[in-house]
Write an enzyme that holds these catalytic residues in place. Structure first.
Site, short mmCIF file in Angstrom:
data_model
loop_
_atom_site.label_atom_id
_atom_site.label_comp_id
_atom_site.label_asym_id
_atom_site.label_seq_id
_atom_site.Cartn_x
_atom_site.Cartn_y
_atom_site.Cartn_z
N LYS A 40 -5.81 4.74 22.30
CA LYS A 40 -5.99 5.57 21.11
C LYS A 40 -7.40 5.41 20.56
CE LYS A 40 -3.71 6.83 16.81
NZ LYS A 40 -2.84 6.38 15.74
N GLY A 54 0.84 -1.20 0.00
CA GLY A 54 0.00 0.00 0.00
C GLY A 54 0.87 1.24 0.00
N ARG A 88 -2.19 0.40 -11.56
CA ARG A 88 -1.50 1.27 -10.60
C ARG A 88 0.01 1.21 -10.80
NH1 ARG A 88 -3.10 5.35 -8.78
NH2 ARG A 88 -2.55 5.25 -6.57
P1 NAP Z 1 -4.10 5.90 2.29
O1 NAP Z 1 -3.33 7.15 1.98
O2 NAP Z 1 -5.51 5.79 1.81
O3 NAP Z 1 -3.26 4.67 1.71
C1 NAP Z 1 -3.72 3.37 1.67
C2 NAP Z 1 -3.08 2.69 0.47
O4 NAP Z 1 -3.40 1.30 0.47
C3 NAP Z 1 -3.56 3.25 -0.88
O5 NAP Z 1 -2.43 3.68 -1.60
C4 NAP Z 1 -4.23 2.07 -1.56
O6 NAP Z 1 -4.00 1.98 -2.93
C5 NAP Z 1 -3.49 0.91 -0.89
N1 NAP Z 1 -4.20 -0.36 -1.03
C6 NAP Z 1 -5.47 -0.68 -0.69
N2 NAP Z 1 -5.75 -1.97 -0.98
C7 NAP Z 1 -4.60 -2.47 -1.54
C8 NAP Z 1 -4.24 -3.76 -2.07
N3 NAP Z 1 -5.11 -4.77 -2.08
N4 NAP Z 1 -2.99 -3.92 -2.55
C9 NAP Z 1 -2.10 -2.90 -2.54
N5 NAP Z 1 -2.38 -1.67 -2.07
C10 NAP Z 1 -3.62 -1.46 -1.57
O7 NAP Z 1 -4.12 5.62 3.84
P2 NAP Z 1 -3.13 6.18 4.98
O8 NAP Z 1 -3.51 7.55 5.35
O9 NAP Z 1 -1.72 5.90 4.56
O10 NAP Z 1 -3.55 5.25 6.20
C11 NAP Z 1 -3.10 3.91 6.34
C12 NAP Z 1 -3.41 3.49 7.79
O11 NAP Z 1 -2.58 4.26 8.67
C13 NAP Z 1 -4.87 3.78 8.20
O12 NAP Z 1 -5.36 2.79 9.03
C14 NAP Z 1 -4.74 5.12 8.94
O13 NAP Z 1 -5.78 5.31 9.89
C15 NAP Z 1 -3.40 4.94 9.63
N6 NAP Z 1 -2.74 6.22 9.97
C16 NAP Z 1 -2.65 7.22 9.05
C17 NAP Z 1 -2.00 8.41 9.39
C18 NAP Z 1 -1.85 9.54 8.40
O14 NAP Z 1 -1.40 10.62 8.80
N7 NAP Z 1 -2.17 9.37 7.13
C19 NAP Z 1 -1.47 8.56 10.68
C20 NAP Z 1 -1.57 7.51 11.58
C21 NAP Z 1 -2.22 6.33 11.21
P3 NAP Z 1 -4.57 3.04 -4.03
O15 NAP Z 1 -3.63 4.22 -3.96
O16 NAP Z 1 -4.44 2.27 -5.28
O17 NAP Z 1 -5.98 3.35 -3.61
#
Ligand code: NAP
Length: 317
Positions: free
Chosen positions: A196, A21, A49
């Site tokens: 959290k 991801g 992708r």
């Molecule tokens: P995000 O930006 O939406 O990234 C998720 C990624 O997973 C996307 O790039 C998506 O691909 C990919 N994905 C989904 N299904 C997949 C598959 N089957 N195979 C390969 N890739 C796949 O999410 P995020 O913000 O990084 O968050 C990730 C986790 O970390 C969440 O649980 C969030 O709550 C946690 N978190 C985030 C933050 C933050 O600041 N962002 C901070 C702390 C915790 P596509 O690009 O193709 O859609």
């Protein structure tokens, strides 16, 4: 803003870091590991992708006024190379399916770092790969994408990693240190994740329902307090008494300290993205039901949230 292209300094050959991801958090980890010279391999959803990624020629990490392009290797889940360590950086609702796609590639000593928010997805993933080691993570780092294949490092923070079975730290965590990824091994990771989750349940759904910043909840103190009482009882009932200590005081401290901010759930809804509610208030409601604890406020807020998301045409699970 200056954009530099970076090829990295190769380190001694060691097992590659697979990153499942390449969204905000996956890219944040991948770019820092690659910049430090580690062998990093992104696992992208599918061929389309992968082609889009190749057209961009790499991932760009934006820190302040600097942008650096890192030509990190990428592949789809059906690639053949074995996986020894993988950061699972999908949203909670995608993690189980994404891991199922690569399960056959996990080597016998594989470990997975699960970065998902909330609870429930980590346990589902761990049950799916019983022979691999699953490390649960809780992160206060912040990142967002300001374009495809570009990540902005928006908030310095810390990562706590731990084993729900309370095992020792895996040996290769030094790589994180060398990459500037602040982390520590936590013997109480479940307590951290529950704490959290409780903070999130006390704040985030209300900011969506009242359409307000975190500070806007100062006008809804009674509801916040009622939620904190129920959440504290839930934590105790789920054998997490440490996570319940001074919960209400911390919730109010967070509301004060982040008064100008919009919660992550608020931002997801504002940008019409699917939320992770099943792993947050949904998980809390189910846990309460499981132990026979009456949590009327928590339940009512969760139901209102579902109705609100449905009204907006967004997924409510
Ligand atoms: P995000 O930006 O939406 O990234 C998720 C990624 O997973 C996307 O790039 C998506 O691909 C990919 N994905 C989904 N299904 C997949 C598959 N089957 N195979 C390969 N890739 C796949 O999410 P995020 O913000 O990084 O968050 C990730 C986790 O970390 C969440 O649980 C969030 O709550 C946690 N978190 C985030 C933050 C933050 O600041 N962002 C901070 C702390 C915790 P596509 O690009 O193709 O859609």
């Amino acid at each position: 803003m200056s954009v530099h292209s970076f090829c990295g300094t190769s380190r001694q050959p060691s097992a590659p870091w697979h990153i499942l991801g390449a969204g905000s958090m996956g890219s944040l980890w991948a770019t820092r590991l690659a910049r430090a010279g580690y062998d990093v391999r992104l696992i992208l959803r599918d061929q389309a992708r992968l082609q889009a990624y190749h057209a961009a020629q790499g991932l760009t990490l934006v820190e302040g006024s600097n942008a650096i392009l890192l030509p990190i290797a990428a592949q789809t889940p059906d690639a053949a190379d074995p996986i020894t360590r993988v950061l699972v950086a999908c949203k909670a609702y995608d993690a189980e399916y994404a891991v199922a796609q690569i399960a056959h590639r996990l080597s016998p000593e594989a470990h997975l770092i699960l970065l998902q928010n909330g609870l429930g997805s980590q346990q589902a993933v761990a049950a799916q790969v019983p022979h691999a080691r699953c490390v649960f993570a809780s992160s206060t780092e912040g990142a967002f994408r300001d374009g495809d294949w570009r990540v902005v490092f928006a908030g310095q923070g810390h990562n706590w990693l731990g084993d729900p079975e309370q095992g020792a730290a895996p040996t290769r965590l030094d790589d994180l240190q060398h990459s500037g990824i602040r982390h520590e091994w936590s013997p109480t990771i479940m307590s951290r994740l529950w704490r959290k989750l409780a903070l999130n349940c006390a704040i985030n759904p209300l900011t969506v329902l009242h359409q307000c910043t975190n500070g806007g909840l100062k006008a809804h103190t009674q509801t916040v307090d009622a939620l904190c009482i129920e959440l504290s009882a839930l934590l105790v009932g789920c054998a997490q008494p440490e996570a319940a200590v001074n919960l209400s005081a911390e919730v109010h401290r967070v509301i004060d300290a982040t008064a100008q901010n919009y919660s992550s759930m608020y931002q997801d809804v504002a940008q019409r993205r699917r939320t992770e509610i099943s792993y947050l208030s949904g998980y809390a409601c189910q846990a309460a039901q499981r132990i026979g604890l009456d949590t009327p406020h928590l339940h009512a807020i969760h139901q209102q949230l579902i109705a609100h998301l449905t009204h907006l045409g967004l997924p409510s699970h």
